[in-house]
Design an enzyme around this catalytic site. Sequence first.
Site, short mmCIF file in Angstrom:
data_model
loop_
_atom_site.label_atom_id
_atom_site.label_comp_id
_atom_site.label_asym_id
_atom_site.label_seq_id
_atom_site.Cartn_x
_atom_site.Cartn_y
_atom_site.Cartn_z
N ARG A 1 0.80 -1.22 0.00
CA ARG A 1 0.00 0.00 0.00
C ARG A 1 0.84 1.28 0.00
NH1 ARG A 1 -3.71 -2.39 4.80
NH2 ARG A 1 -1.79 -3.63 5.02
N ARG B 1 29.27 22.13 5.96
CA ARG B 1 29.22 20.77 5.41
C ARG B 1 30.05 19.79 6.24
NH1 ARG B 1 31.05 21.51 -0.41
NH2 ARG B 1 30.91 19.24 -0.34
N SER C 1 39.62 40.91 0.95
CA SER C 1 38.44 40.45 0.22
C SER C 1 38.79 39.95 -1.18
CB SER C 1 37.44 41.60 0.08
OG SER C 1 37.04 42.00 1.36
C1 UD1 Z 1 -2.54 -6.47 11.25
C2 UD1 Z 1 -3.55 -7.35 12.02
C3 UD1 Z 1 -4.77 -6.50 12.38
C4 UD1 Z 1 -4.31 -5.30 13.19
C5 UD1 Z 1 -3.22 -4.52 12.47
C6 UD1 Z 1 -2.63 -3.49 13.39
C7 UD1 Z 1 -3.33 -9.61 11.18
C8 UD1 Z 1 -3.92 -10.67 10.30
N1 UD1 Z 1 -3.96 -8.45 11.21
O1 UD1 Z 1 -3.19 -6.07 10.06
O2 UD1 Z 1 -5.69 -7.25 13.13
O3 UD1 Z 1 -5.42 -4.46 13.44
O4 UD1 Z 1 -2.15 -5.40 12.06
O5 UD1 Z 1 -1.72 -2.65 12.75
O6 UD1 Z 1 -2.34 -9.89 11.84
N2 UD1 Z 1 4.14 -8.96 8.13
C9 UD1 Z 1 5.14 -9.89 7.91
N3 UD1 Z 1 4.91 -10.93 7.07
C10 UD1 Z 1 3.74 -11.11 6.43
C11 UD1 Z 1 2.69 -10.17 6.66
C12 UD1 Z 1 2.94 -9.11 7.51
O7 UD1 Z 1 6.23 -9.76 8.47
O8 UD1 Z 1 3.60 -12.11 5.70
C13 UD1 Z 1 4.40 -7.83 9.04
C14 UD1 Z 1 4.31 -6.49 8.35
O9 UD1 Z 1 5.60 -6.10 7.89
C15 UD1 Z 1 3.80 -5.58 9.46
C16 UD1 Z 1 3.00 -6.49 10.34
O10 UD1 Z 1 3.40 -7.82 10.03
O11 UD1 Z 1 4.89 -5.05 10.22
C17 UD1 Z 1 1.49 -6.33 10.10
O12 UD1 Z 1 1.21 -6.67 8.77
P1 UD1 Z 1 0.17 -5.86 7.88
O13 UD1 Z 1 0.07 -6.49 6.56
O14 UD1 Z 1 0.48 -4.42 7.94
O15 UD1 Z 1 -1.16 -6.19 8.69
P2 UD1 Z 1 -2.44 -5.31 8.83
O16 UD1 Z 1 -3.27 -5.47 7.63
O17 UD1 Z 1 -2.07 -3.94 9.22
CA CA Z 2 -0.16 -2.77 9.31
#
Ligand code: UD1
Ligand code: CA
Length: 466
Positions: free
Chosen positions: A16, A338, A410
């Site tokens: 996103r 710098r 100067s």
């Molecule tokens: C997730 C939660 C949601 C919560 C929200 C809070 C789940 C299914 N959902 O959703 O309930 O409200 O966080 O911010 O857990 N990540 C990985 N590997 C993956 C997928 C994600 O490491 O395969 C990490 C992402 O980098 C991130 C975190 O997990 O730091 C959350 O993942 P993201 O995809 O942002 O989940 P949300 O849709 O926000």
């Molecule tokens: Ca998230």
Amino acid sequence: MQDLSVIVLAAGRGTRMQSKLPKVLHKILGEPLLTYPLRLLSGLGVAKPIVVISGDAIGEQVKTAMAASFNIDWAIQSQALGTADAVAAGLKNFAGMSGRVLILCGDVPLLTAATLKNFYERHCQAQAKLSILTAVLDDGGGYGRVLIDKDGAPLEIVEARDATAEQLEIKRINSGTYIVDIDLLRAALAESGCDNAQGEYYLTDMVAFSRRQGAATAIYDVADSREILGINTRADLVLLEKYMSLRLAQYWLENGVTVRSPELVAIGPDVKIGPDTEICPGVSLLGETVIGEDCYVGAGVQIKNSTIADQVEIKPYSVLEDAQIGEQAMIGPFARIRPGSLIGAAARIGNFVETKKVNFGQGAKASHLAYIGDAEVGAGSNLGAGTITCNYDGFNKFKTVIGERVFVGSDSQLVAPVNLGDDVLVGAGSTITKNVAANSMVTTRTRQKEFAGKGMAWRRSANEDK
Ligand code: UD1
Ligand code: CA
């Protein structure tokens, strides 16, 4: 909290953000997003968190960016199959271990130490096997909704994309921060499936699992819901940067620093500022910057990775990077300091002066329009307007060494490599190409010629020629 194991999730694709850069390396106040939870953990005495990254070049990029500043145990998630899969990758790093693990998201930067401590205390008091850090929002947006039973214990978390219209009305959301018993977590992950709207393995499914097991499951609502906001889009990024910025400005206001129009000032999380210093609107202080006591930092000044001693005045719109400024020095307005500039105590660097890799002595001055690079300038020397150290021949850089109490008239050029001894006087408009002995006066100007009565006559005859 030192007894907790910690997993930080940072392997998500960050789709996103629509960016080439991994989401967790996007910056807030000059620091990558991921440094915020890591900074928080080191503040809490967590020795070595496990950070889950992807196994590709993006993961490598995250690793490289963090390695210098934090002590991390890396875990690789080979494919971004969801948060449960990411935690499973992290868990491999503590094979055979039991106890409790704190799980954080790398994209949630505003969480505070106080909140995490309270959360942990509550978890212990409740003797819970799983606790979820939650918040109550007016609009739950894209967050997972937390369904609770009549006793206020969580039943399950439903992701926004899987929720019914009725469930979307629920105001209590999941922050993505949990404390969970490692054995319970292992069992939950073993049963985890991906039958949901996103086809991902959801960590949030462990809540319903915990309930099915009859394990004590609890929630803890944060007092300030802004703390748990996550970053999924660039709009989230700039909004949370604003919150963080105001929080840090507020901290300095409460610690003896006058921050004018705090909403217009950017102070990085690692910056230190002495009492009775005044920071004006539009200032940005980033990186490992240290500002002393009784300093004045004028409007629009940008300082990065620099150390400013006490009683220094930095006038508006000056830009400083990797520099050191001695006490009572005056810089600017519109100065550019710098990397590698060491400006001595009580020195003056005036408007439109650029310095680079210079050891600028105590009380020395370059008050107007100068370039001083690859140089040493002795104490008490004065470089006139338009002084230029010609340090570069298109291939190599050369050094200019100026003694103490030297006066450079100067519009002079000092063609490096060149040395001027102590007490030298350089006549204005000179081009110095050879070393000058101490206490000499030197000039390279041609002598002035004067033709009496020829002022208008010469111009007239020049016009008639056309
Ligand atoms: C997730 C939660 C949601 C919560 C929200 C809070 C789940 C299914 N959902 O959703 O309930 O409200 O966080 O911010 O857990 N990540 C990985 N590997 C993956 C997928 C994600 O490491 O395969 C990490 C992402 O980098 C991130 C975190 O997990 O730091 C959350 O993942 P993201 O995809 O942002 O989940 P949300 O849709 O926000
Ligand atoms: Ca998230």
